[in-house]
Design a protein around this motif. Sequence first.
Motif, short mmCIF file in Angstrom:
data_model
loop_
_atom_site.label_atom_id
_atom_site.label_comp_id
_atom_site.label_asym_id
_atom_site.label_seq_id
_atom_site.Cartn_x
_atom_site.Cartn_y
_atom_site.Cartn_z
N ILE A 105 53.53 -75.28 -38.46
CA ILE A 105 53.09 -76.28 -39.42
C ILE A 105 51.97 -77.16 -38.85
CG2 ILE A 105 53.88 -78.23 -40.86
CD1 ILE A 105 56.58 -76.96 -41.00
N VAL A 106 51.73 -77.08 -37.56
CA VAL A 106 50.62 -77.81 -36.95
C VAL A 106 49.30 -77.20 -37.41
CG1 VAL A 106 49.48 -78.41 -34.79
CG2 VAL A 106 51.97 -78.51 -34.95
N ALA A 107 48.40 -78.03 -37.92
CA ALA A 107 47.13 -77.52 -38.44
C ALA A 107 46.29 -76.90 -37.32
CB ALA A 107 46.35 -78.67 -39.09
N PRO A 108 45.72 -75.71 -37.54
CA PRO A 108 44.91 -75.06 -36.51
C PRO A 108 43.52 -75.68 -36.42
CG PRO A 108 44.89 -73.75 -38.49
CD PRO A 108 45.81 -74.90 -38.77
N LEU A 109 42.89 -75.53 -35.27
CA LEU A 109 41.50 -75.92 -35.13
C LEU A 109 40.63 -74.89 -35.85
CD1 LEU A 109 41.50 -76.91 -31.35
CD2 LEU A 109 41.47 -78.46 -33.32
N PRO A 110 39.55 -75.31 -36.51
CA PRO A 110 38.71 -74.37 -37.27
C PRO A 110 37.90 -73.48 -36.33
CG PRO A 110 37.75 -76.56 -37.31
CD PRO A 110 39.10 -76.71 -36.67
N GLY A 111 37.47 -72.34 -36.86
CA GLY A 111 36.59 -71.44 -36.11
C GLY A 111 37.28 -70.60 -35.07
N LYS A 112 38.57 -70.37 -35.22
CA LYS A 112 39.34 -69.57 -34.27
C LYS A 112 39.84 -68.30 -34.94
CE LYS A 112 39.34 -72.82 -31.03
NZ LYS A 112 38.69 -72.65 -29.70
N SER A 113 39.82 -67.19 -34.20
CA SER A 113 40.38 -65.93 -34.68
C SER A 113 41.44 -65.44 -33.70
CB SER A 113 39.29 -64.86 -34.84
OG SER A 113 38.38 -65.24 -35.85
N HIS A 114 42.56 -64.97 -34.23
CA HIS A 114 43.67 -64.54 -33.38
C HIS A 114 44.21 -63.18 -33.85
CE1 HIS A 114 43.70 -68.91 -32.56
NE2 HIS A 114 44.18 -68.55 -31.38
N ILE B 22 46.09 -60.20 -38.14
CA ILE B 22 44.79 -60.75 -37.78
C ILE B 22 44.58 -62.02 -38.61
CG2 ILE B 22 42.29 -60.38 -37.76
CD1 ILE B 22 43.70 -58.62 -35.80
N SER B 23 44.22 -63.13 -37.93
CA SER B 23 44.05 -64.40 -38.63
C SER B 23 42.75 -65.07 -38.24
CB SER B 23 45.22 -65.35 -38.33
OG SER B 23 45.25 -65.71 -36.97
N THR B 24 42.25 -65.92 -39.12
CA THR B 24 41.06 -66.72 -38.83
C THR B 24 41.24 -68.10 -39.44
OG1 THR B 24 38.64 -66.80 -38.97
CG2 THR B 24 39.81 -65.94 -40.88
N SER B 25 40.79 -69.14 -38.73
CA SER B 25 40.94 -70.52 -39.21
C SER B 25 39.57 -71.09 -39.56
CB SER B 25 41.62 -71.38 -38.15
OG SER B 25 40.88 -71.38 -36.94
N TYR B 26 39.56 -72.11 -40.44
CA TYR B 26 38.31 -72.66 -40.96
C TYR B 26 38.61 -74.02 -41.57
CZ TYR B 26 40.77 -70.23 -44.69
OH TYR B 26 41.74 -69.75 -45.52
N SER B 27 37.59 -74.61 -42.19
CA SER B 27 37.75 -75.87 -42.91
C SER B 27 37.31 -75.68 -44.36
CB SER B 27 36.92 -76.99 -42.27
OG SER B 27 37.43 -77.34 -41.01
N ILE B 28 38.09 -76.26 -45.29
CA ILE B 28 37.74 -76.27 -46.71
C ILE B 28 37.65 -77.73 -47.15
CG2 ILE B 28 38.41 -75.56 -49.02
CD1 ILE B 28 40.09 -73.37 -47.83
N MET B 29 36.42 -78.20 -47.40
CA MET B 29 36.22 -79.61 -47.77
C MET B 29 36.90 -80.52 -46.75
SD MET B 29 36.76 -79.29 -51.91
CE MET B 29 36.35 -81.04 -52.15
N ASP B 30 36.67 -80.22 -45.48
CA ASP B 30 37.20 -80.98 -44.35
C ASP B 30 38.71 -80.83 -44.18
OD1 ASP B 30 34.68 -81.94 -43.61
OD2 ASP B 30 34.85 -83.64 -45.01
N LEU B 31 39.34 -79.95 -44.93
CA LEU B 31 40.77 -79.71 -44.75
C LEU B 31 40.96 -78.45 -43.90
CD1 LEU B 31 42.17 -80.26 -48.37
CD2 LEU B 31 42.03 -81.92 -46.49
N PRO B 32 41.86 -78.50 -42.89
CA PRO B 32 42.13 -77.31 -42.08
C PRO B 32 42.71 -76.18 -42.93
CG PRO B 32 43.07 -79.28 -41.07
CD PRO B 32 42.66 -79.67 -42.46
N GLY B 33 42.32 -74.95 -42.62
CA GLY B 33 42.84 -73.80 -43.35
C GLY B 33 42.93 -72.59 -42.46
N ILE B 34 43.73 -71.63 -42.88
CA ILE B 34 43.85 -70.38 -42.12
C ILE B 34 44.24 -69.25 -43.08
CG2 ILE B 34 46.32 -70.67 -41.56
CD1 ILE B 34 45.70 -69.45 -38.80
N SER B 35 43.77 -68.05 -42.81
CA SER B 35 44.13 -66.87 -43.59
C SER B 35 44.48 -65.73 -42.64
CB SER B 35 42.99 -66.43 -44.51
OG SER B 35 42.72 -67.40 -45.49
N TYR B 36 45.39 -64.84 -43.09
CA TYR B 36 45.71 -63.68 -42.25
C TYR B 36 46.06 -62.48 -43.10
CZ TYR B 36 50.85 -64.40 -42.62
OH TYR B 36 52.15 -64.53 -43.07
#
Length: 296
Positions: free
Chosen positions: A28-37, A76-90
């Motif tokens: 539940i901790v928000a990820p840092l943007p621009g990371k791929s795992h 495979i996941s990647t993190s980003y920002s949407i309107m300054d909100l942290p986000g992630i997709s996998y």
Amino acid sequence: MYLYRVLALALLLLPSICLAVDLQPNDIVAPLPGKSHAMFSYLNTGSGTFYKNGSAISSKPFVSPDINTQSAIARISTSYSIMDLPGISYLQIPYGSIKPTGSLAEYSATTGFGDLTFATAVWPYADREKRRYFGIAGYLTAPTGSYNSQQVFNVSENRYKTDIQMGYQQPIIENLDGMIAVDTMWFGGNSQCAAACFSTNNTSLNQKILTTTQLGPIYKINQTYTLGASYFYVASGATTIGNTYQNNVVNTQRLLLSALAHYPFGRISLQYGRDMEIKNGFIETRRLIVRYTTEF
């Protein structure tokens, strides 16, 4: 005939009990943007005694049922920002096997790819300084895996599933955090349920929504090691075969213990749990999960 119908209900409930979206400590901790795992997981479960409306059934074919499942899961996941909100997709896909033994040994084992899952999460609230996070996630599972309507056991469910999950985490004292998450899952229909529904021809399988609540403490020992414990309550999810309601509501309580280690080469996590109480279906006597996550 009655016992075969009961067995059909049990087999239909078997995947349902594991349908909750289990969270690891600090998911539940928000990820840092621009990371791929990339995450690779091994899942091993065992299920035994069958329960019908809270009572253990010991008549044939439930004398000594034993169902073992194994899965290798790639994500495979990647993190980003949407309107300054942290986000992630996998994207996630499993490959596994189901092997019935004991009094269920007459039914064939199965092996193959499971269903593909796509997930996206955003955090409307994330305060890293105060360690307070609120996230919302959506999941979609498509019936892309191996399925044969003439087999009782299948690694694919041959139906679409969607899930909405909300989670919140905050400190309790010092290095101890608390988390709670609630999710609701909806199911598409499986119009090709034959053997698992104990029908000679394809019939329809439908399932009511399934809700899960999970909560527990997360203790950060140091920068490397973290421990967690989660209690799950899974409810609803009764099925209908054709036009016949099966009266097999899921009402399951289970416990999952977690240990995480963060190393320079990646994160390793161990989880072990089991059902504590169950109303309908085969009770899960063990759940072992080993995960390795690395950034790329």
